[in-house]
Design a protein around this motif. Structure first.
Motif, PDB file in Angstrom:
ATOM      1  N   ALA A 105       0.846  -0.822  -0.085  1.00 54.83           N
ATOM      2  CA  ALA A 105       0.328  -0.152  -0.185  1.00 54.83           C
ATOM      3  C   ALA A 105       0.646   1.086  -0.096  1.00 54.83           C
ATOM      4  O   ALA A 105       1.605   1.254   0.656  1.00 54.83           O
ATOM      5  N   ALA A 106       0.724   2.057  -0.422  1.00 56.80           N
ATOM      6  CA  ALA A 106       1.328   3.388  -0.943  1.00 56.80           C
ATOM      7  C   ALA A 106       0.205   4.630  -1.222  1.00 56.80           C
ATOM      8  O   ALA A 106      -0.674   4.739  -1.572  1.00 56.80           O
ATOM      9  N   THR A 107       0.948   5.802  -0.267  1.00 61.36           N
ATOM     10  CA  THR A 107      -0.011   6.267  -1.101  1.00 61.36           C
ATOM     11  C   THR A 107       1.408   7.831  -1.434  1.00 61.36           C
ATOM     12  O   THR A 107       2.613   7.431  -1.521  1.00 61.36           O
ATOM     13  N   VAL A 108       0.526   8.168  -2.375  1.00 64.50           N
ATOM     14  CA  VAL A 108       0.839   8.897  -3.627  1.00 64.50           C
ATOM     15  C   VAL A 108       0.473  10.982  -3.848  1.00 64.50           C
ATOM     16  O   VAL A 108      -0.404  11.019  -3.479  1.00 64.50           O
ATOM     17  N   VAL A 109       1.075  11.105  -4.589  1.00 63.47           N
ATOM     18  CA  VAL A 109       0.864  12.639  -5.441  1.00 63.47           C
ATOM     19  C   VAL A 109       1.440  12.529  -6.611  1.00 63.47           C
ATOM     20  O   VAL A 109       2.285  12.546  -6.681  1.00 63.47           O
ATOM     21  N   GLY A 110       0.512  13.643  -7.048  1.00 59.63           N
ATOM     22  CA  GLY A 110       0.468  13.588  -8.723  1.00 59.63           C
ATOM     23  C   GLY A 110       2.343  14.780  -9.434  1.00 59.63           C
ATOM     24  O   GLY A 110       3.229  13.977  -9.119  1.00 59.63           O
ATOM     25  N   ALA A 111       2.540  15.164  -7.708  1.00 59.46           N
ATOM     26  CA  ALA A 111       3.339  16.386  -8.340  1.00 59.46           C
ATOM     27  C   ALA A 111       4.442  15.840  -8.062  1.00 59.46           C
ATOM     28  O   ALA A 111       5.300  16.454  -7.955  1.00 59.46           O
TER      29      ALA A 111
ATOM     30  N   MET B   8       8.853  11.242  -9.078  1.00 63.46           N
ATOM     31  CA  MET B   8       9.597  10.279  -8.781  1.00 63.46           C
ATOM     32  C   MET B   8       9.688   9.553  -7.751  1.00 63.46           C
ATOM     33  O   MET B   8       9.295   8.017  -7.956  1.00 63.46           O
ATOM     34  N   ASP B   9       8.881   9.705  -6.599  1.00 65.28           N
ATOM     35  CA  ASP B   9       8.453   8.950  -5.761  1.00 65.28           C
ATOM     36  C   ASP B   9       7.474   8.055  -5.867  1.00 65.28           C
ATOM     37  O   ASP B   9       6.792   6.881  -5.459  1.00 65.28           O
ATOM     38  N   LEU B  10       6.189   8.483  -6.823  1.00 66.89           N
ATOM     39  CA  LEU B  10       4.763   8.086  -7.481  1.00 66.89           C
ATOM     40  C   LEU B  10       5.502   6.546  -8.412  1.00 66.89           C
ATOM     41  O   LEU B  10       5.259   5.811  -8.249  1.00 66.89           O
TER      42      LEU B  10
ATOM     43  N   TRP C  11      -0.076  15.712   3.774  1.00 63.51           N
ATOM     44  CA  TRP C  11      -0.085  14.445   3.240  1.00 63.51           C
ATOM     45  C   TRP C  11       1.226  13.483   2.810  1.00 63.51           C
ATOM     46  O   TRP C  11       1.945  13.861   2.308  1.00 63.51           O
ATOM     47  N   PRO C  12       0.877  13.154   3.796  1.00 63.62           N
ATOM     48  CA  PRO C  12       2.445  12.126   4.155  1.00 63.62           C
ATOM     49  C   PRO C  12       3.027  10.659   3.168  1.00 63.62           C
ATOM     50  O   PRO C  12       1.838  10.295   2.733  1.00 63.62           O
ATOM     51  N   LEU C  13       4.315  10.951   2.080  1.00 67.55           N
ATOM     52  CA  LEU C  13       4.272   9.927   1.448  1.00 67.55           C
ATOM     53  C   LEU C  13       4.557   8.970   2.197  1.00 67.55           C
ATOM     54  O   LEU C  13       5.600   8.557   3.193  1.00 67.55           O
ATOM     55  N   LYS C  14       3.879   7.868   1.922  1.00 66.19           N
ATOM     56  CA  LYS C  14       4.705   6.889   2.451  1.00 66.19           C
ATOM     57  C   LYS C  14       4.280   5.239   2.384  1.00 66.19           C
ATOM     58  O   LYS C  14       3.824   4.974   1.384  1.00 66.19           O
TER      59      LYS C  14
ATOM     60  N   ARG D 270       5.477  -3.655   7.669  1.00 64.06           N
ATOM     61  CA  ARG D 270       6.141  -2.588   8.258  1.00 64.06           C
ATOM     62  C   ARG D 270       5.137  -0.816   7.355  1.00 64.06           C
ATOM     63  O   ARG D 270       5.392  -1.292   5.818  1.00 64.06           O
ATOM     64  N   VAL D 271       5.594   0.103   7.807  1.00 68.94           N
ATOM     65  CA  VAL D 271       5.190   1.684   7.144  1.00 68.94           C
ATOM     66  C   VAL D 271       6.607   2.327   7.172  1.00 68.94           C
ATOM     67  O   VAL D 271       7.097   2.660   8.266  1.00 68.94           O
ATOM     68  N   VAL D 272       6.911   2.907   5.602  1.00 68.51           N
ATOM     69  CA  VAL D 272       7.864   3.326   5.610  1.00 68.51           C
ATOM     70  C   VAL D 272       7.170   4.804   5.304  1.00 68.51           C
ATOM     71  O   VAL D 272       6.934   4.904   3.927  1.00 68.51           O
ATOM     72  N   HIS D 273       8.302   6.371   6.067  1.00 62.43           N
ATOM     73  CA  HIS D 273       7.721   7.190   4.852  1.00 62.43           C
ATOM     74  C   HIS D 273       8.668   7.576   3.814  1.00 62.43           C
ATOM     75  O   HIS D 273      10.339   7.502   4.431  1.00 62.43           O
ATOM     76  N   THR D 274       8.409   7.922   2.466  1.00 63.10           N
ATOM     77  CA  THR D 274       9.023   7.945   1.523  1.00 63.10           C
ATOM     78  C   THR D 274       9.618   9.625   1.239  1.00 63.10           C
ATOM     79  O   THR D 274      11.187   9.399   0.811  1.00 63.10           O
ATOM     80  N   LYS D 275       8.807  10.214   2.360  1.00 62.73           N
ATOM     81  CA  LYS D 275       9.885  11.484   2.458  1.00 62.73           C
ATOM     82  C   LYS D 275       9.056  12.241   3.043  1.00 62.73           C
ATOM     83  O   LYS D 275       7.483  12.349   4.184  1.00 62.73           O
ATOM     84  N   ILE D 276      10.136  12.661   4.472  1.00 59.56           N
ATOM     85  CA  ILE D 276       9.717  13.697   5.473  1.00 59.56           C
ATOM     86  C   ILE D 276      10.237  14.909   5.293  1.00 59.56           C
ATOM     87  O   ILE D 276      11.144  15.139   5.210  1.00 59.56           O
TER      88      ILE D 276
END
Ligand SMILES: Cc1ncc(C[n+]2csc(CCOP(=O)(O)OP(=O)(O)O)c2C)c(N)n1
Ligand code: SF4
Lengths: 305, 419
Positions: free
Chosen positions: A187-193, A196-198, A244-247, A253-259
């Protein structure tokens, strides 16, 4: 802002799979994220859609999709995905369909369906271990019917059904945590902006089998009341303010990909959108603003320890 | 796949339905439990677990999801069977319209049961009639044998290129679902030969031939066009059904016409009803005939499409017809009555129609009531006026309900008095 270096191995696709000329609003964050994700998934994809704005992507006799598309109903996308996936598996296992004809099955829904009406279908599809990718474009309201509040609407936002001076009374439901509690494969959260993370997350999801969520914040110029040219900026601010936390959830495990560091004040995000204008005019609602800031701070304090 | 058909066997309606799905070599069964349908799914599961049936069965979380999965799988290219009852059929209603619109050729067995509230487990036809306008065709069965045969016919009908609409095969809860009757099981090869391989037609999702299904239309023009196409397909299903039923009769020696007429040729009067309770009417016809009555029975097996022309022909010149509805369209009356009246409207030789509502929530229809109905018919024909519609309900039943109400009321009063 301390960012993990994007580790996406190859350049992003430069041609787009999704056709142009759709009836979506200018600057639609849902369309943006679909464009990006479709390019990464490739044409061997069948989208199983629930009622929402993006349902109008395919209007007879046109379709912007190079692959398959099935519109089901608002609560039924995961169940429709189950039928398509099972049928493809049956056909392949019986030798009635060559394996190269296989498709990635993607449920595509808005937040109204994902957080609310379709949630039992989602929960059960995950429980059955369905091999599908669930793409939710979260515009934080029922966009297609005129941006009424949904279970994904943030506290204090003004919507067509929360027009009072304090905006929406409820609190955004944590769909990511609900998914995580089901122990999906991903599972992941993303945003179009944050492309690269997406891209890294979609690549990762693509390589896995089982229930997978891509939960995309979808800035919505029409419903959130901002200029369409600001979609990318609003998306970035959602991340930079920590709203909007990217994780990702992977291997339990939950990992945040951008803090975001330093975190910008939430005001920087709220101010840009008409749906929060009542927090600033005619008077500044200090108490509400403090509450919103405190929520974000509490979240990050908890996850960064 | 090891299939051993036992020839003639004692089977419940539910077992007959499961056997039919097995004989049709279904690929996929999405399921959800509801009484009195559950035995169908349990039987299929048992065979799958024992390795006797090569089929994937998935228990979904609701009938809404079940029908969504069923339709999606059918349009992806596999043969799909499913079953439900009552509240389940209603819960799926939104998806019934959707998958019919996709032209998904699947078969759904509905085991009729009355609808809440009040809740009951016993049958009537309000559940299946709620699905009347969904685009699903409807076949109504009177015996366990018919359940088996109708499911085989239904697959042929649904998958026919001239039709391509899903089909509901209806059987009455308890009266058929849990009643054992001798059922002739066709030889698996013959049955498979009759049903044929699944032909997905233009439907299917594959990498090399992408399609879009269920897309939106703008404006009433294309919408009307596609809905009307479904209507024409449903109408065309009547002659297709006749063909298939004739082929079935030559292969298996059992003929199941779209409308069954019993002792009708010289009849002045007729009963008109569908489902298993029509076997009661059949017995009543025999008794009444012995007493000198010229009476028969008309039983539509197909409710959608309704064989209007056939009904007009069969009933032309009859004096009066008792339409017995096991359903109640609240504020209007019996659905079959309204349907038959519309089919006969304006026909010069149309009989007088008399409306009876009976058998709600599993209430039995005893022989005396058929005799009483026949008397009402005769009187109506003499006077040339149909009496108002009536509920078949006895004085004893009323007394029983009044007793229940008194008990409930007394309890309430006692509780109120309690400190
Ligand atoms: C059963 C049902 N109820 C209501 C609707 C009306 N409806 C269509 S789209 C929509 C909004 C969906 O919201 P969301 O899932 O957030 O997607 P968005 O419109 O924002 O893209 C609603 C309520 C429907 N199609 N089906
Ligand atoms: S209302 Fe919002 S989500 Fe819907 S199409 Fe317009 S911008 Fe996109």
């Amino acid at each position: 802002m301390s960012e993990k270096k994007p580790s996406f191995p190859r350049p992003l696709p430069s041609t787009h799979l999704l056709g142009t000329g759709t009836p979506m609003c200018a600057g639609c964050g849902g369309l943006q994220v679909l464009h990006e994700i479709y390019d990464l998934l490739g044409p061997k994809t069948v989208f199983v859609n629930a009622a929402g704005c993006l349902t109008l992507l395919a209007v007879y006799p046109f379709t912007p999709f190079r692959g398959g598309w099935l519109y089901t109903a608002m609560a039924a996308a995961p169940a429709g995905a189950q039928g398509v996936r099972d049928a493809l598996d049956i056909l392949i296992s019986q030798g009635r369909l060559p394996p190269e004809e296989n498709l990635e099955v993607v449920a595509l829904t808005g937040d109204g369906a994902a957080y609310g009406m379709g949630l039992s279908a989602t929960s059960s599809a995950i429980e059955r271990g369905l091999d599908f990718l669930y793409l939710c474009y979260d515009n934080e309201g029922f966009g297609n019917t005129g941006q009424q509040y949904s279970e994904a609407t943030p506290h204090a936002a003004r919507t067509a059904t929360s027009g009072g001076p304090r905006g929406f009374f409820g609190y955004k439901k944590d769909l990511f945590a609900i998914w995580a509690a089901h122990r999906p494969v991903y599972a992941a959260t993303v945003v179009g902006a944050e492309i690269m993370d997406l891209a890294r997350k979609v690549e990762k999801a693509k390589g896995l089998k089982g229930p997978r969520l891509i939960l995309a914040l979808a800035p919505c110029p029409t419903g959130w009341d901002f200029d369409p040219k600001e979609t990318v900026e609003i998306g970035r601010l959602a991340v930079k303010t920590g709203i909007w936390p990217l994780k990702e959830y992977v291997d339990g495990r939950v990992v945040h990909t951008k803090i975001p560091h330093p975190r910008l004040p939430v005001e920087e995000y709220l101010r840009r959108q008409g749906r929060f204008a009542h927090l600033f005019q005619p008077v500044r609602q200090e108490e509400l603003l403090r509450e919103l800031q405190a929520q974000v701070a509490a979240y990050w304090a908890q996850v960064t320890g | 796949m090891k299939v051993t058909a036992p020839g003639r066997a004692l089977l419940t309606g539910n077992a007959a339905a499961a056997w039919a799905a097995r004989l049709a070599r279904v690929d996929y069964v999405p399921a959800f439990p509801i009484t009195p349908q559950t035995e169908i799914i349990e039987t299929l599961t048992g065979w799958i677990d024992a390795g006797e049936l090569d089929c994937r069965l998935v228990t979904m979380e609701s009938e809404h999801a079940m029908v969504a999965a069923a339709g999606a799988a059918a349009v992806t290219g596999v043969r799909v069977f499913t079953a439900t009852s009552s509240q389940g059929l209603l819960y799926a209603l939104e998806m019934l319209y959707a998958v019919a619109g996709w032209r998904a050729p699947l078969v759904l067995v509905n085991v009729s049961r009355g609808l809440a509230a009040p809740i009951t487990l016993e049958p009537d036809h309000n559940d299946v009639l709620a699905a009347r306008d969904t685009g699903f065709l409807q076949i109504h069965c009177a015996t366990c044998q018919e359940v088996l045969d109708s499911v085989l016919l239904a697959f042929r009908l649904a998958e026919d290129r001239r039709v391509r609409l899903p089909v509901i095969v209806n059987q009455d809860g308890f009266y058929l679902s849990f009643t054992r009757e001798p059922v002739e099981l066709p030889h698996p090869e013959t049955a498979a030969g009759f049903v044929g391989p699944f032909d997905p037609g233009s439907l299917r999702f594959t990498a090399s031939a992408p399609i879009s299904q269920g897309v939106a239309v703008l404006g009433g023009g294309p919408y009307s066009y596609f809905r009307y196409e479904m209507h024409l397909a449903a109408q065309a299903a009547l002659s297709v059904y006749d063909e298939i039923a004739a082929e079935f009769a030559t292969k298996f020696g059992r003929h199941h016409p779209a409308v069954e007429a019993y002792r009708l040729e010289d009849a002045e009067f007729a009963f008109y009803m569908m489902g298993s309770f029509a076997t009661r009417a059949q017995e009543a016809v025999d008794c009444l005939r012995q007493a000198g009555w010229r009476i028969g029975l008309v039983r539509p097996r197909l409710l959608r499409p309704l064989p209007d022309a056939r009904l007009r022909e069969l009933l032309a010149g009859k004096k009066a017809v008792a339409v017995i509805d096991q359903n109640l369209s609240l504020g209007k009356g019996g659905v079959l009555f309204a349907e038959l009246a519309s089919a006969l409207y304006g026909q010069p030789q149309a009989p007088l129609l008399v409306s009876f509502v009976g058998g709600l929530g599993g209430r039995d229809l005893p022989p005396e009531e058929f005799f009483a109905m026949a008397e009402v018919l005769k009187a109506a024909a003499q006077e040339g006026v149909a009496p108002p519609p009536r509920l078949l309900f006895t004085a004893e039943e009323l007394a029983e309900v009044q007793k229940l109400r008194a008990i409930a009321g007394a309890e309430r009063a006692r509780l109120k008095e309690a400190p």
